[in-house]
Design a protein around this motif. Structure first.
Motif, PDB file in Angstrom:
ATOM      1  N   CYS A  18       0.866  -1.183   0.000  1.00  0.00           N
ATOM      2  CA  CYS A  18       0.000   0.000   0.000  1.00  0.00           C
ATOM      3  C   CYS A  18       0.907   1.239   0.000  1.00  0.00           C
ATOM      4  O   CYS A  18       1.868   1.310   0.765  1.00  0.00           O
ATOM      5  CB  CYS A  18      -0.888  -0.014   1.237  1.00  0.00           C
ATOM      6  N   CYS A  21       0.424   2.983   3.743  1.00  0.00           N
ATOM      7  CA  CYS A  21       0.773   2.358   5.030  1.00  0.00           C
ATOM      8  C   CYS A  21       1.732   1.182   4.884  1.00  0.00           C
ATOM      9  O   CYS A  21       2.127   0.590   5.892  1.00  0.00           O
ATOM     10  CB  CYS A  21      -0.489   1.916   5.757  1.00  0.00           C
ATOM     11  N   CYS A  33      -4.481   0.193   0.158  1.00  0.00           N
ATOM     12  CA  CYS A  33      -5.266  -0.877   0.765  1.00  0.00           C
ATOM     13  C   CYS A  33      -6.674  -0.362   1.076  1.00  0.00           C
ATOM     14  O   CYS A  33      -6.918   0.845   1.087  1.00  0.00           O
ATOM     15  CB  CYS A  33      -4.577  -1.403   2.027  1.00  0.00           C
ATOM     16  N   CYS A  36      -6.858   2.190   3.982  1.00  0.00           N
ATOM     17  CA  CYS A  36      -6.404   3.546   3.657  1.00  0.00           C
ATOM     18  C   CYS A  36      -7.398   4.239   2.724  1.00  0.00           C
ATOM     19  O   CYS A  36      -7.678   5.426   2.887  1.00  0.00           O
ATOM     20  CB  CYS A  36      -5.013   3.527   3.033  1.00  0.00           C
TER      21      CYS A  36
HETATM   22 ZN   LIG Z   1      -2.817   1.204   3.503  1.00  0.00          ZN
END
Ligand SMILES: [Zn+2]
Length: 232
Positions: A18, A21, A33, A36
């Motif tokens: 991601c 993150c 992701c 997020c």
């Molecule tokens: Zn993420």
């Protein structure tokens, strides 16, 4: 179908992370992701009438800006700072392109696509461009251009001289620093057109203001602004 299977197969061995993150992405996730995607601090200013958009005020009395748009709120030490850091300093142009595509799709859904004739990124000075190897605003412009869809030009605007770092200057000094450094290199690309001027972050707005003024002076019919993030 075959291609989707192959992508999943490859992801088993080379999981993509991601961009915000760093968690490994699972099948069906791209760039960000699910967590997020849900929790990034979106401004959603494109859904507000211009009079209620707090970003519009930054240009009131300075420049006629039709839409002042920013995808995310910039929060220090947050995921947005991490995204922008990767884009600017870690060679991750994909971050800018992916965010441009995501935001462009939202702007298209909001019915904004037909308004813009050309996307123009804020140019980097050629020395900085040589050092970094790319202009982070170009990556965002390219992503937006794909999703809206709209054409974009990296050559319409250019910087005329080197500017010292902006970070330690007052607002007035920053303005004086940038006011004379942009020019429209290809006036025929902007005359009579609604230009969407784009950059990575909107802070004081001095750089965007100087670019916008140059575009309008060269004959652009209308000006809008879009950035990946805005500092409040
Ligand atoms: Zn993420």
């Amino acid at each position: 179908m075959l291609r989707a299977c192959l992508t999943d197969f490859l992801a088993l061995f080379f999981p993509q992370a991601c961009l915000a993150c760093q968690a490994a992405l699972v099948a069906g996730e791209q760039h960000l992701c699910t967590m997020c995607r849900a929790e990034l601090p979106y401004t959603n200013y494109h859904q507000l009438p211009a009079a209620h958009n707090p970003l519009s005020r930054r240009f009131w009395g300075k420049l006629p800006v039709t839409h002042t748009l920013s995808y995310l709120r910039f929060l220090r030490h947050g995921q947005v700072q991490h995204l922008l850091h990767q884009l600017k300093y870690q060679g991750q142009q994909d971050v800018g392109k992916a965010l441009g595509q995501l935001y462009g799709a939202e702007l298209a859904t909001a019915g904004l696509s037909p308004e813009f004739d050309l996307i123009v990124p804020v140019p980097l000075h050629r020395r900085k461009l040589a050092r970094r190897g790319y202009n982070q605003a170009d990556a965002f412009a390219a992503g937006l251009a794909t999703a809206l869809p709209c054409s974009w030009s990296a050559t319409a605007l250019r910087r005329t001289e080197h500017t010292a770092s902006q970070t330690r200057k007052s607002r007035t000094e920053r303005w004086q620093n940038v006011a004379t450094v942009f020019e429209v290199a290809q006036p025929q690309e902007v005359v009579g057109r609604h230009i969407l001027l784009v950059d990575d972050v909107l802070t004081t707005g001095a750089t965007l203001e100087a670019c916008g003024a140059a575009l309008l002076a060269a004959g652009a019919r209308q000006l809008s602004i879009a950035t990946i993030a805005c500092a409040e």
